[in-house]
Design a protein around this motif. Structure first.
Motif, PDB file in Angstrom:
ATOM      1  N   HIS A 158      38.805  34.253  38.579  1.00 16.47           N
ATOM      2  CA  HIS A 158      38.661  32.727  39.913  1.00 16.47           C
ATOM      3  C   HIS A 158      40.106  31.842  39.858  1.00 16.47           C
ATOM      4  O   HIS A 158      40.628  31.620  40.195  1.00 16.47           O
ATOM      5  CB  HIS A 158      37.465  31.698  40.414  1.00 16.47           C
ATOM      6  N   CYS A 159      39.754  31.758  38.133  1.00 19.01           N
ATOM      7  CA  CYS A 159      41.116  30.671  38.038  1.00 19.01           C
ATOM      8  C   CYS A 159      42.553  30.849  37.864  1.00 19.01           C
ATOM      9  O   CYS A 159      43.491  30.711  38.028  1.00 19.01           O
ATOM     10  CB  CYS A 159      40.577  30.419  36.415  1.00 19.01           C
ATOM     11  N   TYR A 178      40.204  25.094  33.479  1.00 14.42           N
ATOM     12  CA  TYR A 178      40.320  26.033  33.266  1.00 14.42           C
ATOM     13  C   TYR A 178      39.636  27.388  32.294  1.00 14.42           C
ATOM     14  O   TYR A 178      40.026  26.062  31.125  1.00 14.42           O
ATOM     15  CB  TYR A 178      41.399  27.071  34.271  1.00 14.42           C
ATOM     16  N   CYS A 188      38.981  33.958  33.023  1.00 23.27           N
ATOM     17  CA  CYS A 188      38.490  33.453  34.537  1.00 23.27           C
ATOM     18  C   CYS A 188      38.942  34.108  35.482  1.00 23.27           C
ATOM     19  O   CYS A 188      40.068  33.904  35.563  1.00 23.27           O
ATOM     20  CB  CYS A 188      38.237  31.494  34.539  1.00 23.27           C
ATOM     21  N   THR A 192      37.052  23.846  37.693  1.00 27.43           N
ATOM     22  CA  THR A 192      37.093  22.256  37.355  1.00 27.43           C
ATOM     23  C   THR A 192      37.548  21.915  38.372  1.00 27.43           C
ATOM     24  O   THR A 192      38.574  21.680  36.669  1.00 27.43           O
ATOM     25  CB  THR A 192      35.950  21.800  36.669  1.00 27.43           C
ATOM     26  N   LYS A 251      35.483  19.546  46.014  1.00 28.01           N
ATOM     27  CA  LYS A 251      34.202  20.422  45.967  1.00 28.01           C
ATOM     28  C   LYS A 251      34.871  21.802  47.038  1.00 28.01           C
ATOM     29  O   LYS A 251      33.856  22.353  47.144  1.00 28.01           O
ATOM     30  CB  LYS A 251      33.657  20.114  46.252  1.00 28.01           C
ATOM     31  N   GLN A 266      30.960  22.710  32.693  1.00 33.15           N
ATOM     32  CA  GLN A 266      30.253  23.298  32.773  1.00 33.15           C
ATOM     33  C   GLN A 266      30.531  25.405  33.943  1.00 33.15           C
ATOM     34  O   GLN A 266      29.942  26.057  33.424  1.00 33.15           O
ATOM     35  CB  GLN A 266      28.273  23.290  32.880  1.00 33.15           C
ATOM     36  N   SER A 267      31.342  24.478  34.455  1.00 30.64           N
ATOM     37  CA  SER A 267      31.635  26.014  35.167  1.00 30.64           C
ATOM     38  C   SER A 267      33.430  25.792  35.429  1.00 30.64           C
ATOM     39  O   SER A 267      34.016  25.082  35.229  1.00 30.64           O
ATOM     40  CB  SER A 267      31.364  26.180  37.037  1.00 30.64           C
ATOM     41  N   TYR A 268      33.929  27.465  35.403  1.00 30.44           N
ATOM     42  CA  TYR A 268      36.017  27.391  36.013  1.00 30.44           C
ATOM     43  C   TYR A 268      35.700  28.468  37.300  1.00 30.44           C
ATOM     44  O   TYR A 268      34.898  28.865  37.660  1.00 30.44           O
ATOM     45  CB  TYR A 268      35.766  28.240  34.844  1.00 30.44           C
TER      46      TYR A 268
END
Length: 245
Positions: A76-77, A70, A74, A124, A137, A120-122
């Motif tokens: 979403h985190c 994370y 972020c 993950t 996912k 590459q994204s948070y």
């Protein structure tokens, strides 16, 4: 009127209460000690502790690990954070025998681990079990995460677990952290540090050569300085001898 037996009972009340309270405290602490440490909170993993604790690439004898990568900023985190804590508590209460450990990694701080797993994204989410890596996912709900961790992962696509950083990478990181504090007030040194990062990231052989050359030059520089100091230290002694003669 009070009889002798009544007086004795009243005298024994404080001692009896003290004994009961002491016994209660002892039993309480003993019960609490039976709970696993993982009930306390989600485990924080770092560049230093990740491989040692998860044993991701060396056998996984410490259990199955559900890891969240994370970033503190972020959104979403932040939304996932309380759900992640609930997941940890639920797994420890209902599935303690499965040895599932919930953890998190601050990918903006622990850059070595983040780079190793190509974050590459948070956020993950990655699940380590049976010497394999599973990428999550699905939905970020408590029920979906719980189902995945307790068996749903078996139907997910697996990835190879990348090897841990080498000894050279670890030493380069230590060198960079030490040099970073020196460059805080100097923009020119910051540019030099960025160049060094580029060399270490893409040209490790060149970085190794630079380190060797630096050590070589440093060694000879030290030898030269010590010889000059030695010569300088012997001159006064010879002059003193001449004066005495």
């Amino acid at each position: 009127k009070f009889s002798i037996s009544t007086i004795q009972i009243q005298a024994n009340i404080p001692a009896t209460m003290k004994s009961i309270s002491t016994r209660f405290l002892v039993n309480t602490f003993a019960a609490l000690s039976l709970f696993p440490q993982s009930l306390a909170a989600v485990i924080d993993l770092t560049d230093v502790t990740f491989e040692h604790q998860t044993q991701a690439s060396t056998g996984q004898t410490t259990g199955k690990w559900f890891v969240k990568f994370y970033a503190p900023w972020c959104g979403h985190c932040k939304t996932l954070a309380p759900i992640w804590e609930e997941l940890d508590q639920l797994l420890q209460e209902d599935n303690a025998q499965d040895g599932i450990i919930v953890a998190k990694v601050d990918a903006t701080k622990e850059t070595q681990v983040a780079k190793r797993f190509k974050i590459q994204s948070y956020p993950t989410l990655k699940y380590f079990a049976d010497r394999k890596l599973y990428n999550y996912k699905g939905a970020r709900t408590l029920d979906a995460l719980y189902d995945f961790a307790t068996g749903g992962y078996k139907s997910a696509v697996t990835d190879d677990i990348p090897p841990p950083p080498s000894f050279f990478d670890a030493k380069m990181k230590e060198f960079r952290q030490g040099f970073e504090s020196v460059t805080e007030d100097s923009p020119h040194l910051k540019y030099l540090l960025e160049d060094f990062d580029h060399i270490v990231s893409f040209r490790k052989n060149a970085a190794a050569v630079l380190v060797v050359i630096g050590a070589f030059i440093g060694f000879f520089f030290g030898v030269i300085v010590s010889l000059l100091m030695g010569v300088g230290g012997t001159q006064p002694k010879s002059q003193k001898k001449k004066k005495k003669e």
